[in-house]
Design a protein around this motif. Structure first.
Motif, PDB file in Angstrom:
ATOM      1  N   ILE A 186     -24.186 -14.876  -2.600  1.00 44.53           N
ATOM      2  CA  ILE A 186     -24.695 -16.246  -2.452  1.00 44.53           C
ATOM      3  C   ILE A 186     -23.597 -17.179  -1.945  1.00 44.53           C
ATOM      4  N   LEU A 187     -22.406 -17.078  -2.536  1.00 47.51           N
ATOM      5  CA  LEU A 187     -21.313 -17.955  -2.123  1.00 47.51           C
ATOM      6  C   LEU A 187     -20.840 -17.620  -0.709  1.00 47.51           C
ATOM      7  N   ALA A 188     -20.848 -16.337  -0.353  1.00 42.36           N
ATOM      8  CA  ALA A 188     -20.460 -15.943   1.009  1.00 42.36           C
ATOM      9  C   ALA A 188     -21.457 -16.505   2.019  1.00 42.36           C
ATOM     10  N   GLN A 189     -22.743 -16.470   1.682  1.00 45.87           N
ATOM     11  CA  GLN A 189     -23.764 -17.046   2.568  1.00 45.87           C
ATOM     12  C   GLN A 189     -23.584 -18.561   2.687  1.00 45.87           C
ATOM     13  N   GLU A 190     -23.291 -19.201   1.565  1.00 40.65           N
ATOM     14  CA  GLU A 190     -23.029 -20.649   1.601  1.00 40.65           C
ATOM     15  C   GLU A 190     -21.829 -20.959   2.491  1.00 40.65           C
ATOM     16  N   MET A 191     -20.810 -20.117   2.398  1.00 38.23           N
ATOM     17  CA  MET A 191     -19.609 -20.322   3.204  1.00 38.23           C
ATOM     18  C   MET A 191     -19.944 -20.222   4.693  1.00 38.23           C
ATOM     19  N   VAL A 192     -20.772 -19.242   5.062  1.00 35.59           N
ATOM     20  CA  VAL A 192     -21.196 -19.104   6.464  1.00 35.59           C
ATOM     21  C   VAL A 192     -21.884 -20.391   6.914  1.00 35.59           C
ATOM     22  N   GLN A 193     -22.819 -20.876   6.094  1.00 29.49           N
ATOM     23  CA  GLN A 193     -23.546 -22.097   6.459  1.00 29.49           C
ATOM     24  C   GLN A 193     -22.608 -23.294   6.574  1.00 29.49           C
ATOM     25  N   ASP A 194     -21.690 -23.419   5.621  1.00 28.55           N
ATOM     26  CA  ASP A 194     -20.759 -24.547   5.633  1.00 28.55           C
ATOM     27  C   ASP A 194     -19.819 -24.499   6.836  1.00 28.55           C
ATOM     28  N   VAL A 195     -19.343 -23.295   7.164  1.00 28.47           N
ATOM     29  CA  VAL A 195     -18.441 -23.153   8.314  1.00 28.47           C
ATOM     30  C   VAL A 195     -19.147 -23.555   9.596  1.00 28.47           C
ATOM     31  N   PHE A 196     -20.366 -23.067   9.787  1.00 25.05           N
ATOM     32  CA  PHE A 196     -21.069 -23.384  11.034  1.00 25.05           C
ATOM     33  C   PHE A 196     -21.574 -24.821  11.063  1.00 25.05           C
ATOM     34  N   MET A 197     -21.851 -25.388   9.885  1.00 26.17           N
ATOM     35  CA  MET A 197     -22.201 -26.806   9.851  1.00 26.17           C
ATOM     36  C   MET A 197     -20.988 -27.637  10.290  1.00 26.17           C
ATOM     37  N   LYS A 198     -19.800 -27.225   9.818  1.00 21.93           N
ATOM     38  CA  LYS A 198     -18.570 -27.929  10.184  1.00 21.93           C
ATOM     39  C   LYS A 198     -18.295 -27.785  11.680  1.00 21.93           C
ATOM     40  N   ILE A 199     -18.521 -26.590  12.222  1.00 24.56           N
ATOM     41  CA  ILE A 199     -18.316 -26.382  13.665  1.00 24.56           C
ATOM     42  C   ILE A 199     -19.243 -27.311  14.455  1.00 24.56           C
ATOM     43  N   TRP A 200     -20.502 -27.382  14.038  1.00 22.09           N
ATOM     44  CA  TRP A 200     -21.449 -28.240  14.763  1.00 22.09           C
ATOM     45  C   TRP A 200     -21.042 -29.717  14.636  1.00 22.09           C
ATOM     46  N   GLU A 201     -20.614 -30.125  13.445  1.00 22.62           N
ATOM     47  CA  GLU A 201     -20.182 -31.506  13.242  1.00 22.62           C
ATOM     48  C   GLU A 201     -18.962 -31.843  14.100  1.00 22.62           C
ATOM     49  N   LYS A 202     -18.090 -30.861  14.310  1.00 22.64           N
ATOM     50  CA  LYS A 202     -16.854 -31.082  15.071  1.00 22.64           C
ATOM     51  C   LYS A 202     -16.957 -30.533  16.494  1.00 22.64           C
TER      52      LYS A 202
END
Length: 197
Positions: free
Chosen positions: A47-63
């Motif tokens: 679950i945390l690894a999946q959250e990390m994937v989502q957070d990383v790609f959300m950050k990429i899109w934001e930046k």
């Protein structure tokens, strides 16, 4: 599907910087397993690894506007993933410390040490941080962190999308961290001024 040669990767990054969602999807497909593996290695939790994937790609899109200046994308991506993991561990450690201290200190017991008083103060501070969240963020935080529900279940229960549940959680953690840092920094400054005067 495009290959991952440097030239194509560069072109992909430029397209994403211009807001191309299809290019972003290609990038996501190319790197999500790598980020997931890193998340599993660090957290030992699916679950945390999946959250990390989502957070990383959300950050990429934001930046995404910064992508046109990125020369070494792998290094940049690893830095984002590492920072997200560190923020998660920092927040989790603060939460666990506060909850452990809160549970270890009986409410009706008047015999407490200075350490117990500090523990109660931290627990109150943590609760104040949670209370200052907007209602939806607070619900998501409580359901996920304190009741252990997955974002899928939270999304269903609150009638929101999975993305929104994760976004609210991210915003809640950010707000809590800032709240605690500000309060702790003010306390430290007051303490320093007391001892230095």
């Amino acid at each position: 599907m495009e290959n991952t040669s440097s030239y194509n990767e560069r072109e992909l990054l430029l397209r994403i910087a211009d807001g191309d969602e299809n290019a972003f999807r290609v990038l996501y497909d190319q790197y999500r397993k790598k980020i997931y593996s890193l998340g599993m290695f660090l957290t030992k939790s699916d679950i945390l690894a999946q959250e990390m994937v989502q957070d990383v790609f959300m950050k990429i899109w934001e930046k995404r506007s910064q992508l046109q200046d990125i020369v070494y994308f792998n290094a940049w991506l690893r830095t984002i993933a590492r920072n997200i993991a560190l923020n998660y561990f920092r927040t989790l450690a603060m939460e666990k410390l506060g909850m452990t201290r809160l549970l270890a200190c009986p409410q009706g017991d008047n015999r407490f040490t200075e350490s117990d008083a500090a523990d109660r103060e931290y627990a109150q501070l943590m609760q104040a941080a949670i209370n200052q969240l907007p209602p939806q963020q607070q619900k998501v935080y409580v359901l996920h962190r304190q009741q252990g529900l997955s974002h899928e279940i939270i999304a269903r229960e609150l009638g929101i999308s999975l993305f929104t549940s994760k976004k609210y959680m991210k915003l809640a953690l950010h707000s809590i961290r800032l709240f605690l840092e500000n309060r702790i920094n003010v306390t430290i400054l007051i303490g320093l001024s007391f001892y230095l005067d």
